[in-house]
Design a protein around this motif. Structure first.
Motif, PDB file in Angstrom:
ATOM      1  N   VAL A 334       2.811  -7.051   0.803  1.00 62.59           N
ATOM      2  CA  VAL A 334       1.374  -7.091   1.093  1.00 62.59           C
ATOM      3  C   VAL A 334       0.565  -7.068  -0.194  1.00 62.59           C
ATOM      4  CG1 VAL A 334      -0.526  -5.883   2.233  1.00 62.59           C
ATOM      5  CG2 VAL A 334       1.758  -5.928   3.302  1.00 62.59           C
ATOM      6  N   HIS A 335       0.952  -6.244  -1.145  1.00 58.41           N
ATOM      7  CA  HIS A 335       0.194  -6.087  -2.380  1.00 58.41           C
ATOM      8  C   HIS A 335       0.851  -6.876  -3.508  1.00 58.41           C
ATOM      9  CE1 HIS A 335      -2.082  -2.955  -0.401  1.00 58.41           C
ATOM     10  NE2 HIS A 335      -0.948  -2.340  -0.066  1.00 58.41           N
ATOM     11  N   SER A 336       0.034  -7.488  -4.348  1.00 58.53           N
ATOM     12  CA  SER A 336       0.551  -8.322  -5.433  1.00 58.53           C
ATOM     13  C   SER A 336       1.310  -7.501  -6.461  1.00 58.53           C
ATOM     14  CB  SER A 336      -0.602  -9.080  -6.104  1.00 58.53           C
ATOM     15  OG  SER A 336      -1.565  -8.159  -6.614  1.00 58.53           O
ATOM     16  N   ASP A 337       0.815  -6.265  -6.719  1.00 57.94           N
ATOM     17  CA  ASP A 337       1.514  -5.444  -7.718  1.00 57.94           C
ATOM     18  C   ASP A 337       2.910  -5.061  -7.230  1.00 57.94           C
ATOM     19  OD1 ASP A 337       0.455  -3.914  -5.697  1.00 57.94           O
ATOM     20  OD2 ASP A 337       0.080  -2.167  -6.969  1.00 57.94           O
ATOM     21  N   GLN A 338       3.062  -4.819  -5.917  1.00 61.58           N
ATOM     22  CA  GLN A 338       4.382  -4.524  -5.354  1.00 61.58           C
ATOM     23  C   GLN A 338       5.297  -5.737  -5.446  1.00 61.58           C
ATOM     24  OE1 GLN A 338       5.648  -1.646  -3.055  1.00 61.58           O
ATOM     25  NE2 GLN A 338       4.383  -0.635  -4.605  1.00 61.58           N
ATOM     26  N   LYS A 339       4.755  -6.903  -5.209  1.00 60.27           N
ATOM     27  CA  LYS A 339       5.548  -8.134  -5.276  1.00 60.27           C
ATOM     28  C   LYS A 339       6.043  -8.376  -6.699  1.00 60.27           C
ATOM     29  CE  LYS A 339       3.915 -11.655  -2.913  1.00 60.27           C
ATOM     30  NZ  LYS A 339       2.972 -12.660  -2.367  1.00 60.27           N
ATOM     31  N   SER A 340       5.152  -8.225  -7.680  1.00 59.64           N
ATOM     32  CA  SER A 340       5.560  -8.452  -9.068  1.00 59.64           C
ATOM     33  C   SER A 340       6.550  -7.388  -9.538  1.00 59.64           C
ATOM     34  CB  SER A 340       4.329  -8.468  -9.982  1.00 59.64           C
ATOM     35  OG  SER A 340       3.628  -7.237  -9.905  1.00 59.64           O
ATOM     36  N   LEU A 341       6.350  -6.128  -9.095  1.00 59.63           N
ATOM     37  CA  LEU A 341       7.280  -5.056  -9.455  1.00 59.63           C
ATOM     38  C   LEU A 341       8.666  -5.329  -8.891  1.00 59.63           C
ATOM     39  CD1 LEU A 341       7.837  -2.272 -10.698  1.00 59.63           C
ATOM     40  CD2 LEU A 341       7.045  -1.237  -8.557  1.00 59.63           C
ATOM     41  N   ALA A 342       8.724  -5.765  -7.632  1.00 54.83           N
ATOM     42  CA  ALA A 342      10.011  -6.073  -7.002  1.00 54.83           C
ATOM     43  C   ALA A 342      10.713  -7.219  -7.723  1.00 54.83           C
ATOM     44  CB  ALA A 342       9.800  -6.415  -5.528  1.00 54.83           C
TER      45      ALA A 342
END
Length: 420
Positions: A334-342
């Motif tokens: 859902v969140h872009s920061d979570q996507k980039s972290l993953a």
């Protein structure tokens, strides 16, 4: 005692000379006397020392600054942190020296004071009891036997080696007559102690469990749990290596990221079960009773014994499933920061250095875990514990000298199977 009664030399009114250090002129700060009660200053040499270590410093190599605070003197006024590092943790050489100074000045708690403050008959009685206790302790130490029993209550049929041997010893000499035909009876005392981890709520000097027990019984000496000391030592040494420290940080991030929600945990378990079924169908794995049960990632903690091994073991077993979860987060998060972290952590996992660190740490923790489990047994004796410690050190040395090829081959095979 004369040194301690006089106290450390702390000339508050002295005009401390300045010396060039780097780009500044620095001098000793008199405020340090209040912060470090053990600190003393030599006007003649313009250097600082530790009174307690000067009197009682144990021979522990360079710990606590080596000879800086006892012989050569400390004069690096730019780095106040050195003074704090000198104090160290609870069992540092400085704190051991401080404890010896405290015990020396508190003579009323010493055995000699208690004995010689009594009448001659009481003194003889004390000596008789103490001799009996020491004889039993020597016997148990020589035979490498444990002291404590599983059940030491009065109703127990076996109250442990120390109590049973003391009772036997007392029965042998109970109410024997001397040359003057007077009855002489031996009274036997049992020694007690306390031991657990070093958390502040347990070993705190003022409000910890240790302090509460010592208020009731000042002779209940505290010993830091050996298994917990082993865990702290392993983590501390590992953190000093940059590659291993980075690996542990990344490992913690991935575990927290994957286990952040129930949905992700369910996806992880489903993916793991699917991978297992695929390998069983292709005969890459063979099934058996109790194997491949449902599991999830476990968080590690520096104060939880064996937690790092559990985390690393499950991480290796669930490696492919973790990749799947991170990939789902990077694509559907859902969140872009979570996507980039993953995405970053997925790339980290598929790096050779990460895989090597994963297996390298696993090999070390497997060896030390055997010692950790043994140290936590209630019936463990000190001699056997030292023997197990030596075996652990030999196993680590053998890994260092002869384990490279096997470890490297295992890492290569792991990488090839996962296209890393």
């Amino acid at each position: 005692m004369a040194y301690l009664e006089k106290g450390p030399c702390q000339p508050y009114e002295h005009d401390f000379p300045r010396r060039p250090m780097g780009n500044d002129n620095r001098c000793f700060r008199k405020e340090w006397f209040s912060e470090f009660h053990w600190l003393e200053y030599s006007i003649e040499k313009d250097t600082a020392y530790c009174l307690h270590c000067y009197l009682f410093k144990p021979d522990r190599g360079g710990q606590g600054g080596g000879h800086i605070f006892t012989k050569t003197g400390f004069r690096d006024w730019k780095h106040k942190k050195t003074l704090k590092d000198h104090v160290g943790l609870f069992d540092s050489s400085h704190n051991q020296a401080f404890a010896k100074c405290t015990n020396l000045m508190n003579q009323k708690q010493s055995i000699s004071y208690v004995i010689f403050s009594q009448s001659s008959s009481q003194q003889q009685s004390y000596r008789t009891r103490l001799t009996a206790v020491l004889d039993c302790i020597r016997l148990l130490l020589m035979q490498g036997l444990s002291f404590r029993g599983h059940d030491e209550s009065k109703e127990s049929l076996n109250r442990g080696n120390l109590i049973e041997v003391l009772n036997w010893y007392a029965a042998c000499f109970d109410e024997a007559r001397d040359n003057s035909m007077k009855e002489q009876m031996a009274v036997v005392l049992s020694l007690r102690g306390q031991g657990y981890d070093g958390a502040s709520n347990m070993s705190g000097e003022f409000n910890g469990l240790k302090a509460l027990i010592l208020r009731e019984n000042p002779h209940a000496m505290y010993v830091h749990c050996f298994a917990h000391q082993l865990q702290l030592a392993i983590v501390s040494v590992a953190r000093r290596n940059c590659m291993v420290s980075d690996f542990l940080d990344v490992l913690a991030i991935i575990v927290n990221l994957v286990g952040a929600s129930c949905k992700r945990v369910d996806v992880l378990r489903t993916s793991y079960q699917t991978n297992i079924l695929e390998k069983l169908n292709t005969r890459e794995l063979t099934g058996g009773s109790g194997q491949f049960q449902e599991m999830s990632l476990a968080r590690s903690g520096d104060t939880r014994w064996g937690s790092h091994l559990l985390t690393v073991t499950r991480f290796i077993n669930m490696f492919n499933a973790i990749i799947d979860v991170l990939e789902n987060i990077s694509e559907d998060g859902v969140h872009s920061d979570q996507k980039s972290l993953a995405l970053r952590q997925m790339n980290n996992m598929q790096d050779f250095e990460f895989v090597f660190s994963l297996h390298f740490i696993f090999e070390i923790l497997v060896i030390t875990d055997d010692l950790s489990q043994a140290l936590q047994k209630k019936d463990q004796g000190i001699q056997n514990a030292m023997r197990l410690l030596n075996l652990c050190k030999c196993a680590l040395q053998n890994l260092r000298e002869n384990g490279w090829d096997t470890l490297f081959s295992r890492v290569i095979e792991f990488c090839v199977d996962r296209h890393i």
